[in-house]
Design a protein around this motif. Structure first.
Motif, PDB file in Angstrom:
ATOM      1  N   HIS A  23      45.645  33.041  43.614  1.00 18.48           N
ATOM      2  CA  HIS A  23      45.749  33.290  42.169  1.00 18.48           C
ATOM      3  C   HIS A  23      44.361  33.601  41.590  1.00 18.48           C
ATOM      4  O   HIS A  23      44.222  34.459  40.708  1.00 18.48           O
ATOM      5  N   THR A  55      43.391  37.150  42.277  1.00 16.12           N
ATOM      6  CA  THR A  55      44.059  38.049  41.333  1.00 16.12           C
ATOM      7  C   THR A  55      43.355  38.032  39.983  1.00 16.12           C
ATOM      8  O   THR A  55      43.106  39.087  39.381  1.00 16.12           O
ATOM      9  N   GLN A  56      43.025  36.846  39.502  1.00 22.58           N
ATOM     10  CA  GLN A  56      42.338  36.720  38.212  1.00 22.58           C
ATOM     11  C   GLN A  56      40.970  37.399  38.252  1.00 22.58           C
ATOM     12  O   GLN A  56      40.571  38.084  37.291  1.00 22.58           O
ATOM     13  N   LYS A  82      41.309  41.237  38.149  1.00 29.23           N
ATOM     14  CA  LYS A  82      41.592  41.712  36.785  1.00 29.23           C
ATOM     15  C   LYS A  82      40.321  41.716  35.947  1.00 29.23           C
ATOM     16  O   LYS A  82      40.064  42.659  35.184  1.00 29.23           O
ATOM     17  N   HIS A  89      49.121  44.009  46.216  1.00 27.26           N
ATOM     18  CA  HIS A  89      49.348  43.186  45.025  1.00 27.26           C
ATOM     19  C   HIS A  89      48.285  43.454  43.962  1.00 27.26           C
ATOM     20  O   HIS A  89      48.607  43.661  42.785  1.00 27.26           O
ATOM     21  N   LEU A  90      47.022  43.485  44.378  1.00 24.91           N
ATOM     22  CA  LEU A  90      45.925  43.649  43.414  1.00 24.91           C
ATOM     23  C   LEU A  90      45.931  45.034  42.778  1.00 24.91           C
ATOM     24  O   LEU A  90      45.610  45.172  41.592  1.00 24.91           O
ATOM     25  N   GLN A 112      48.109  44.990  39.935  1.00 22.15           N
ATOM     26  CA  GLN A 112      47.682  44.111  38.845  1.00 22.15           C
ATOM     27  C   GLN A 112      46.482  44.662  38.076  1.00 22.15           C
ATOM     28  O   GLN A 112      46.082  44.085  37.068  1.00 22.15           O
ATOM     29  N   THR A 113      45.899  45.760  38.570  1.00 24.88           N
ATOM     30  CA  THR A 113      44.699  46.331  37.950  1.00 24.88           C
ATOM     31  C   THR A 113      44.965  47.772  37.538  1.00 24.88           C
ATOM     32  O   THR A 113      46.005  48.348  37.871  1.00 24.88           O
TER      33      THR A 113
END
Length: 332
Positions: free
Chosen positions: A22, A25-26, A29, A61-62, A65-66
């Motif tokens: 997590h 991921t943060q 971003k 995944h990343l 998310q970006t």
């Protein structure tokens, strides 16, 4: 100059493996928002302190998310896998996120010796075949049939992810030059001889289907805080972690600064910490900026990849924020 991020999904003190992913991921971003150029994730196996074992999945995944930052692997350990399978995985990523995907590859085992056997059906990988694997991989990515088997890597597309060869020696630099790939030197692994390796890459580069000119960057541990004293306090945790790893001691979490400062170090260990500082840049924003610029100049590159492992996580985020501000990165 461009700044980028290497994240190994470290498991920090008092956190879980789920927390680590997590946090990756943060961080991705945030790096996207701050204007960092790339975000790479690593491949490590049977390593309890790092959660990143399958970078191609994490990269997918990343990327979702970006928005603008390039997402890549630092890197896929190619001798363990089929060049054709890797090419198809990254052709899918490139089709989903055109011109945003990097394929970083390396030849290290990625963990304990038995990892080699576990990943290769009880056989050791063919390291000698690595150069041919790179050539086949590049061919597949660009719509060729390098082994004349009447097959293509699908899905086909207008663009292809560039191959970045990762290394910490002159041997990897010469191979990257010979095949015409981009080259990234891991200064955070080996703080000696990197500039010579990069010079070798630049001097011997051969144009390829991927690129006509040499492109290089360098990755380094960095810890940035408001003051030099605060940065030193935070970096103590990385000092202790690297020391334990080099001593062959098992760690399942990266220690906190408090734990590091209460640790009793022998004279030899203190000397080893100072030796390891050659792989790190630690200090206030002005100091770290200056040292990063000097590192880039010594490597003849215009991009430095930052790997920051400190605890707690908010201090990792702040370190990247301070660097973005120091380099006046353009926010997205």
């Amino acid at each position: 100059m461009k700044l980028s991020v290497l994240d190994q999904s470290p498991i920090l003190a008092d956190t879980s493996t789920q927390d680590a992913l997590h946090q990756t991921t943060q961080l991705a971003k945030l790096a996207d928002e701050l204007g960092y150029h790339r975000f790479w994730v690593s491949e490590h196996h049977s390593t309890e302190s790092l959660a990143g074992s399958t970078p191609e999945i994490l990269a997918a995944h990343l990327a979702g998310q970006t928005k603008q930052i390039r997402i890549g692997t630092g890197g896929i350990l190619l001798p363990h896998y089929s060049a054709y399978k890797v090419a198809e995985a990254f052709r899918v990523l490139e089709t989903l996120h055109p011109d945003r995907i990097d394929l970083g590859v390396g030849r290290a085992p990625g963990g304990k010796p038995n990892v080699n056997l576990a990943l290769n059906n009880d056989r050791f990988p063919n390291i000698e075949g690595y150069p041919k694997q790179i050539q086949d991989l590049m061919g597949y990515l660009h719509g060729e049939d390098p082994q004349n088997m009447d097959i293509l890597a699908t899905p086909k597309g207008e663009s292809a992810p560039p191959i970045w060869m990762l290394g910490s020696s002159g041997t990897s630099a010469r191979l990257a030059a010979d095949v015409g790939a981009s080259y990234s030197f891991a200064h955070f692994i080996n703080g000696r001889g990197g500039s010579k390796a990069m010079e070798r890459y630049m001097n011997f580069f051969t144009p390829s289907i991927q690129q006509k000119e040499p492109i290089g960057n360098v990755s380094v541990f960095a810890v940035c805080a408001e003051t030099d004293e605060e940065a030193e306090y935070l970096a103590a945790s990385l000092d202790l972690a690297l020391l334990k790893i080099e001593q062959g001691r098992k760690i399942n979490r990266f220690p906190s600064p408090e734990e590091a400062l209460h640790h009793s170090y022998s004279i030899f260990e203190q000397e080893q910490i100072q030796e390891n500082r050659g792989r790190m840049i630690v200090g206030s924003p002005g100091k770290v900026k200056q040292e990063i610029e000097l590192l880039a100049e010594s490597y003849l590159v215009d991009e430095v990849i930052i790997n920051t492992i400190v605890s707690p996580f908010k201090e990792r985020l702040k370190s990247y924020e301070l660097l973005a501000k120091a380099f006046d990165l353009k926010k997205n």
